[in-house]
Design a protein around this motif. Structure first.
Motif, PDB file in Angstrom:
ATOM      1  N   CYS A  56       0.817  -1.217   0.000  1.00 46.14           N
ATOM      2  CA  CYS A  56       0.000   0.000   0.000  1.00 46.14           C
ATOM      3  C   CYS A  56       0.849   1.264   0.000  1.00 46.14           C
ATOM      4  O   CYS A  56       0.394   2.325  -0.444  1.00 46.14           O
ATOM      5  CB  CYS A  56      -0.955  -0.001   1.191  1.00 46.14           C
ATOM      6  SG  CYS A  56      -0.155   0.060   2.815  1.00 46.14           S
TER       7      CYS A  56
ATOM      8  N   GLY B  18       1.347  10.002  -4.218  1.00 48.28           N
ATOM      9  CA  GLY B  18       0.022   9.933  -3.625  1.00 48.28           C
ATOM     10  C   GLY B  18      -1.095   9.852  -4.640  1.00 48.28           C
ATOM     11  O   GLY B  18      -2.271   9.926  -4.285  1.00 48.28           O
TER      12      GLY B  18
ATOM     13  N   ASP C 274       2.808   6.328  -2.254  1.00 51.75           N
ATOM     14  CA  ASP C 274       3.618   7.510  -1.927  1.00 51.75           C
ATOM     15  C   ASP C 274       4.742   7.686  -2.938  1.00 51.75           C
ATOM     16  O   ASP C 274       5.165   8.822  -3.210  1.00 51.75           O
ATOM     17  CB  ASP C 274       4.177   7.393  -0.509  1.00 51.75           C
ATOM     18  CG  ASP C 274       3.105   7.627   0.553  1.00 51.75           C
ATOM     19  OD1 ASP C 274       2.083   8.267   0.239  1.00 51.75           O
ATOM     20  OD2 ASP C 274       3.293   7.161   1.692  1.00 51.75           O
TER      21      ASP C 274
ATOM     22  N   SER D 108      -3.250   7.774  -6.745  1.00 51.93           N
ATOM     23  CA  SER D 108      -3.691   6.391  -6.934  1.00 51.93           C
ATOM     24  C   SER D 108      -3.925   6.073  -8.398  1.00 51.93           C
ATOM     25  O   SER D 108      -3.569   4.986  -8.877  1.00 51.93           O
ATOM     26  CB  SER D 108      -4.973   6.142  -6.132  1.00 51.93           C
ATOM     27  OG  SER D 108      -5.435   4.829  -6.311  1.00 51.93           O
TER      28      SER D 108
ATOM     29  N   ARG E 255      -2.491   2.354  12.980  1.00 53.32           N
ATOM     30  CA  ARG E 255      -3.851   2.306  12.463  1.00 53.32           C
ATOM     31  C   ARG E 255      -4.183   3.517  11.597  1.00 53.32           C
ATOM     32  O   ARG E 255      -4.773   3.362  10.517  1.00 53.32           O
ATOM     33  CB  ARG E 255      -4.858   2.217  13.616  1.00 53.32           C
ATOM     34  CG  ARG E 255      -6.307   2.172  13.128  1.00 53.32           C
ATOM     35  CD  ARG E 255      -7.318   2.270  14.255  1.00 53.32           C
ATOM     36  NE  ARG E 255      -7.230   1.131  15.149  1.00 53.32           N
ATOM     37  CZ  ARG E 255      -8.138   0.882  16.104  1.00 53.32           C
ATOM     38  NH1 ARG E 255      -9.170   1.695  16.262  1.00 53.32           N
ATOM     39  NH2 ARG E 255      -8.010  -0.172  16.891  1.00 53.32           N
ATOM     40  N   ALA E 256      -3.818   4.697  12.027  1.00 58.14           N
ATOM     41  CA  ALA E 256      -4.151   5.900  11.252  1.00 58.14           C
ATOM     42  C   ALA E 256      -3.507   5.858   9.870  1.00 58.14           C
ATOM     43  O   ALA E 256      -4.114   6.266   8.873  1.00 58.14           O
ATOM     44  CB  ALA E 256      -3.710   7.152  12.007  1.00 58.14           C
ATOM     45  N   GLU E 257      -2.274   5.340   9.811  1.00 58.22           N
ATOM     46  CA  GLU E 257      -1.567   5.258   8.537  1.00 58.22           C
ATOM     47  C   GLU E 257      -2.198   4.183   7.648  1.00 58.22           C
ATOM     48  O   GLU E 257      -2.324   4.352   6.432  1.00 58.22           O
ATOM     49  CB  GLU E 257      -0.089   4.948   8.787  1.00 58.22           C
ATOM     50  CG  GLU E 257       0.812   5.082   7.582  1.00 58.22           C
ATOM     51  CD  GLU E 257       1.040   6.521   7.133  1.00 58.22           C
ATOM     52  OE1 GLU E 257       1.857   6.711   6.221  1.00 58.22           O
ATOM     53  OE2 GLU E 257       0.406   7.446   7.678  1.00 58.22           O
TER      54      GLU E 257
ATOM     55  N   GLU F  64      -5.336   3.300   7.618  1.00 59.64           N
ATOM     56  CA  GLU F  64      -6.594   3.821   7.083  1.00 59.64           C
ATOM     57  C   GLU F  64      -6.352   4.903   6.040  1.00 59.64           C
ATOM     58  O   GLU F  64      -7.066   4.990   5.035  1.00 59.64           O
ATOM     59  CB  GLU F  64      -7.480   4.306   8.227  1.00 59.64           C
ATOM     60  CG  GLU F  64      -7.887   3.132   9.143  1.00 59.64           C
ATOM     61  CD  GLU F  64      -8.872   3.529  10.223  1.00 59.64           C
ATOM     62  OE1 GLU F  64      -9.202   4.738  10.331  1.00 59.64           O
ATOM     63  OE2 GLU F  64      -9.321   2.627  10.962  1.00 59.64           O
ATOM     64  N   ARG F  65      -5.296   5.706   6.234  1.00 59.17           N
ATOM     65  CA  ARG F  65      -4.977   6.760   5.253  1.00 59.17           C
ATOM     66  C   ARG F  65      -4.598   6.154   3.906  1.00 59.17           C
ATOM     67  O   ARG F  65      -5.033   6.634   2.850  1.00 59.17           O
ATOM     68  CB  ARG F  65      -3.823   7.633   5.766  1.00 59.17           C
ATOM     69  CG  ARG F  65      -3.380   8.714   4.760  1.00 59.17           C
ATOM     70  CD  ARG F  65      -2.161   9.476   5.245  1.00 59.17           C
ATOM     71  NE  ARG F  65      -0.928   8.730   5.107  1.00 59.17           N
ATOM     72  CZ  ARG F  65      -0.199   8.671   3.992  1.00 59.17           C
ATOM     73  NH1 ARG F  65      -0.608   9.286   2.896  1.00 59.17           N
ATOM     74  NH2 ARG F  65       0.931   7.984   3.961  1.00 59.17           N
ATOM     75  N   LEU F  66      -3.801   5.110   3.944  1.00 60.58           N
ATOM     76  CA  LEU F  66      -3.281   4.535   2.699  1.00 60.58           C
ATOM     77  C   LEU F  66      -4.214   3.504   2.070  1.00 60.58           C
ATOM     78  O   LEU F  66      -4.311   3.406   0.853  1.00 60.58           O
ATOM     79  CB  LEU F  66      -1.924   3.879   2.962  1.00 60.58           C
ATOM     80  CG  LEU F  66      -0.751   4.818   3.237  1.00 60.58           C
ATOM     81  CD1 LEU F  66       0.466   4.029   3.697  1.00 60.58           C
ATOM     82  CD2 LEU F  66      -0.407   5.637   2.004  1.00 60.58           C
TER      83      LEU F  66
ATOM     84  N   PRO G 237      -8.642   4.482   0.650  1.00 58.62           N
ATOM     85  CA  PRO G 237      -8.837   5.047  -0.698  1.00 58.62           C
ATOM     86  C   PRO G 237      -8.452   4.080  -1.816  1.00 58.62           C
ATOM     87  O   PRO G 237      -9.084   4.064  -2.877  1.00 58.62           O
ATOM     88  CB  PRO G 237      -7.930   6.281  -0.707  1.00 58.62           C
ATOM     89  CG  PRO G 237      -7.689   6.605   0.727  1.00 58.62           C
ATOM     90  CD  PRO G 237      -7.700   5.290   1.438  1.00 58.62           C
ATOM     91  N   GLN G 238      -7.421   3.260  -1.581  1.00 56.64           N
ATOM     92  CA  GLN G 238      -6.994   2.330  -2.625  1.00 56.64           C
ATOM     93  C   GLN G 238      -7.978   1.175  -2.797  1.00 56.64           C
ATOM     94  O   GLN G 238      -8.155   0.657  -3.903  1.00 56.64           O
ATOM     95  CB  GLN G 238      -5.581   1.826  -2.317  1.00 56.64           C
ATOM     96  CG  GLN G 238      -4.541   2.948  -2.388  1.00 56.64           C
ATOM     97  CD  GLN G 238      -3.119   2.438  -2.257  1.00 56.64           C
ATOM     98  OE1 GLN G 238      -2.597   1.797  -3.149  1.00 56.64           O
ATOM     99  NE2 GLN G 238      -2.485   2.723  -1.125  1.00 56.64           N
TER     100      GLN G 238
END
Length: 325
Positions: free
Chosen positions: A115, A123, A119, A125, A157-159, A161-163, A166-167
């Motif tokens: 995932c 960023g 980056d 996609s 966890r935050a990372e 969900e961020r990555l 959306p993918q």
């Protein structure tokens, strides 16, 4: 494929196993459902692309040494290189994986792409999926390529969900896998993204039972609602867990050479695969990281048969079960 053709195909595969005919084994249609998408080719081919020698994998004394080879030794030559060069290497490694699949008669592959690659593509996609799609169109002829989104389980966890979220929505990825050292991270941190994957009809997988016990295999399946387990070999320690997996129909994508090289099994003959077969657990045989372990998926079948621990028809049954989905 009709029944007669299937019988001929199986007969040819079984004959090739008995004769040690690698070319014949390679011709048989098969799957590779546990495949890290940048590590499925041959080291020599990647070395040719780089134009300079690369460190060869040695004996790994533990999982951390294996991780260090992949994350440091193998790619240290890309340190300080511009992003465009790193992108080029990512796509070349993916191309080599698909070439290996073609050579080995793979007709369905689920190559995992981390995932974090997004980056590397700024960023964007859409730009990333276009780049991988171009490789699939060039190199994936005759293969049903089902890209998989891979997530390192130690990621916060935050990372995640961020990555990941959306993918998942992009439509490009057909499965989701949590990988890396299963002794790290918490399953609870993954529940939201796996729930969303299920809502989107994306296959749910996780590495489990490679480094932890049978109870963790069951816990992972139950907590994340898994369709398949990568490795899962520790399930062989528990008749109860094997019975539960069999009744549930959960697929274990087993990679024997990887398990041996990482000291999770002593050899092919005594590999937990024997116990899993005997307990009617649903199985596929896969390559994991052919570039590192120097064993393509056809070699896995040959190693298992030549060990004397598996009948050719048993290995053919596994091959057919993978093709059946």
């Amino acid at each position: 494929m009709d029944k007669h053709a299937r019988t001929e195909e199986s007969g040819a595969f079984i004959k090739a196993l008995h004769e040690g005919d690698r070319a014949g084994v390679m011709k048989a249609p098969k799957t590779d459902l546990h495949n890290h998408g940048l590590l499925g080719g041959k080291l020599e081919e990647y070395q040719d692309f780089c134009g300079h020698p690369l460190p060869r994998p040695g004996e790994f004394k533990d999982f951390q040494e294996f991780d260090r080879y992949i994350l440091v030794d193998l790619i240290r030559h890309l340190d300080d290189k511009p992003v465009s060069v790193i992108q080029e290497h990512i796509l070349q490694l993916f191309a080599l994986t698909l070439r290996s699949a073609r050579r080995n008669g793979v007709v369905i592959i689920e190559p995992s792409l981390d995932c974090g690659f997004i980056d590397t593509f700024g960023g964007d996609s859409a730009a990333m999926t276009r780049a991988f799609t171009n490789v699939i169109e060039l190199e994936g002829g005759g293969i049903d390529v089902r890209p998989e989104l891979g997530v390192a389980r130690q990621m916060p966890r935050a990372e995640i969900e961020r990555l990941v979220l959306p993918q998942l929505e992009s439509g490009f990825f057909k499965s989701l896998d949590i990988y890396s050292d299963e002794r790290l991270g918490e399953l609870a941190d993954l529940v939201r993204v796996f729930k969303r994957a299920g809502e989107l009809g994306i296959k749910k997988k996780a590495h489990a039972g490679e480094l932890r016990d049978a109870d963790f295999v069951r816990q992972s399946v139950e907590t994340l609602g898994l369709d398949a387990v990568q490795h899962g070999i520790a399930a062989a320690q528990s008749p109860e867990v094997m019975r539960w997996l069999s009744e549930r129909g959960t697929l274990l994508n087993v990679c024997p050479t990887s398990n041996i090289k990482l000291k999770r099994a002593a050899d092919y003959r005594s590999h937990p695969l024997r116990t899993l077969i005997d307990n009617s657990v649903r199985l596929s045989i896969a390559s994991d990281d052919a570039l590192v372990f120097e064993s393509e998926v056809s070699d896995e079948y040959l190693h298992l048969f030549s060990s004397g621990g598996y009948a050719a028809h048993e290995l053919d049954d596994i091959r057919l079960a993978g093709l059946a989905g």
